[in-house]
Design an enzyme around this catalytic site. Structure first.
Site, PDB file in Angstrom:
ATOM      1  N   PRO A  10       4.108  -2.434  -9.361  1.00 28.95           N
ATOM      2  CG  PRO A  10       2.626  -2.702  -7.507  1.00 28.95           C
ATOM      3  CD  PRO A  10       4.119  -2.725  -7.940  1.00 28.95           C
ATOM      4  CG  ASN A  11      -0.945   0.400 -10.428  1.00 27.80           C
ATOM      5  OD1 ASN A  11      -1.768  -0.179 -11.370  1.00 27.80           O
ATOM      6  ND2 ASN A  11      -0.974   0.313  -9.448  1.00 27.80           N
ATOM      7  NE  ARG A  18      -0.013   5.064 -11.024  1.00 24.51           N
ATOM      8  CZ  ARG A  18       1.057   4.455 -10.346  1.00 24.51           C
ATOM      9  NH1 ARG A  18       2.104   4.362 -10.604  1.00 24.51           N
ATOM     10  NH2 ARG A  18       0.464   4.673  -8.975  1.00 24.51           N
ATOM     11  CE1 TYR A  23       3.694   8.396  -8.776  1.00 27.12           C
ATOM     12  CE2 TYR A  23       1.581   8.234  -9.433  1.00 27.12           C
ATOM     13  CZ  TYR A  23       2.403   8.072  -8.562  1.00 27.12           C
ATOM     14  OH  TYR A  23       2.008   7.595  -7.254  1.00 27.12           O
ATOM     15  CG  ASN A  74       9.285   3.002  -8.326  1.00 27.83           C
ATOM     16  OD1 ASN A  74       8.726   3.032  -7.344  1.00 27.83           O
ATOM     17  ND2 ASN A  74       8.863   3.898  -9.097  1.00 27.83           N
ATOM     18  CB  ALA A  77       1.193   0.461  -4.386  1.00 29.85           C
ATOM     19  CD  GLU A  98      12.399   2.185  -1.443  1.00 21.96           C
ATOM     20  OE1 GLU A  98      12.748   1.438  -0.467  1.00 21.96           O
ATOM     21  OE2 GLU A  98      11.476   3.014  -1.062  1.00 21.96           O
ATOM     22  CG  HIS A 100       9.730   6.093  -4.462  1.00 26.20           C
ATOM     23  ND1 HIS A 100       9.114   5.116  -4.574  1.00 26.20           N
ATOM     24  CD2 HIS A 100      10.698   5.736  -3.452  1.00 26.20           C
ATOM     25  CE1 HIS A 100       9.444   3.955  -3.669  1.00 26.20           C
ATOM     26  NE2 HIS A 100      10.336   4.541  -2.949  1.00 26.20           N
ATOM     27  NE  ARG A 107       2.294  11.129  -3.981  1.00 30.65           N
ATOM     28  CZ  ARG A 107       1.842  10.078  -4.717  1.00 30.65           C
ATOM     29  NH1 ARG A 107       2.902   9.513  -5.341  1.00 30.65           N
ATOM     30  NH2 ARG A 107       0.694   9.835  -4.929  1.00 30.65           N
TER      31      ARG A 107
HETATM   32  C1  DQA Z   1       5.864   5.484  -6.315  1.00 35.13           C
HETATM   33  C2  DQA Z   1       5.114   6.178  -5.205  1.00 35.13           C
HETATM   34  C3  DQA Z   1       4.343   5.167  -4.615  1.00 35.13           C
HETATM   35  O1  DQA Z   1       3.647   5.665  -3.409  1.00 35.13           O
HETATM   36  C4  DQA Z   1       3.152   4.777  -5.655  1.00 35.13           C
HETATM   37  O2  DQA Z   1       2.264   4.048  -4.816  1.00 35.13           O
HETATM   38  C5  DQA Z   1       3.742   4.418  -6.683  1.00 35.13           C
HETATM   39  C6  DQA Z   1       4.899   5.044  -7.613  1.00 35.13           C
HETATM   40  C7  DQA Z   1       6.695   6.627  -7.236  1.00 35.13           C
HETATM   41  O3  DQA Z   1       7.574   6.114  -8.153  1.00 35.13           O
HETATM   42  O4  DQA Z   1       6.681   7.742  -6.949  1.00 35.13           O
HETATM   43  O5  DQA Z   1       3.079   3.547  -7.691  1.00 35.13           O
HETATM   44  O6  DQA Z   1       6.841   4.518  -6.215  1.00 35.13           O
END
Ligand code: DQA
Length: 150
Positions: A10-11, A18, A23, A74, A77, A98, A100, A107
């Site tokens: 998501p997002n 964003r 990011y 990835n 959240a 995985e 990120h 963080r």
């Molecule tokens: C994320 C890190 C997560 O905590 C966050 O909610 C994201 C992106 C990253 O790629 O750094 O949406 O997965």
């Protein structure tokens, strides 16, 4: 030819606009372009999928069983909340890395716990778009080598 599924949670469709200071400036389309280029160079097929919905990600992971050789995910959240995605990964038993974009360990405290990491071969966190390429490299080596780590 081996097939690797890349899942964006998501997002991540908002990348580029964003929280750029966290990011980076690349859009998801630009990241996917780099991923496709990398896959072409290495010689594997890549399937790219983004969803803002937990259930859709679960379904995609379920469908991956028997149809893809490896995954890079990835979970965004959902990393920190989704037992459903963790269970789907555990059931699929597909070599998974995985990734990120940000370094989740420097963080907020709530981001420092990953429910999905114990199911992954490993985690790459903190290198922006390069995290995806490092993740692909790692999982590609894992499925290509005769003697696997696991
Ligand atoms: C994320 C890190 C997560 O905590 C966050 O909610 C994201 C992106 C990253 O790629 O750094 O949406 O997965």
């Amino acid at each position: 030819m081996k097939k690797i599924l890349v899942l964006h949670g998501p997002n991540l469709n908002l990348l580029g606009s964003r929280e750029n200071e966290i990011y980076g400036d690349l859009t998801l389309a630009e990241i996917n372009k780099r991923i496709k280029k990398f896959a072409k160079e290495k010689g594997f097929v890549v399937d790219l999928y983004q969803s803002n919905h937990e259930g859709e990600l679960v379904t995609k992971i379920q469908e991956a069983k028997g149809t893809v050789d490896a995954m890079v995910i990835n979970p965004a959240a959902y990393t920190h909340t989704s037992i459903a995605i963790r269970d789907a990964l555990a059931a699929a038993k597909i070599p998974t890395v995985e990734v990120h974009l940000s370094n989740i360990y420097r963080r907020e405290e709530f981001r420092q716990k990953s429910l999905t990491a114990p199911i992954a071969l490993g985690v790459i966190s903190g290198f922006g778009a390069t995290s995806y390429l490092l993740g692909l490299q790692a999982v590609w080596e894992n499925i290509s080598q005769r003697h696997k780590v696991r």
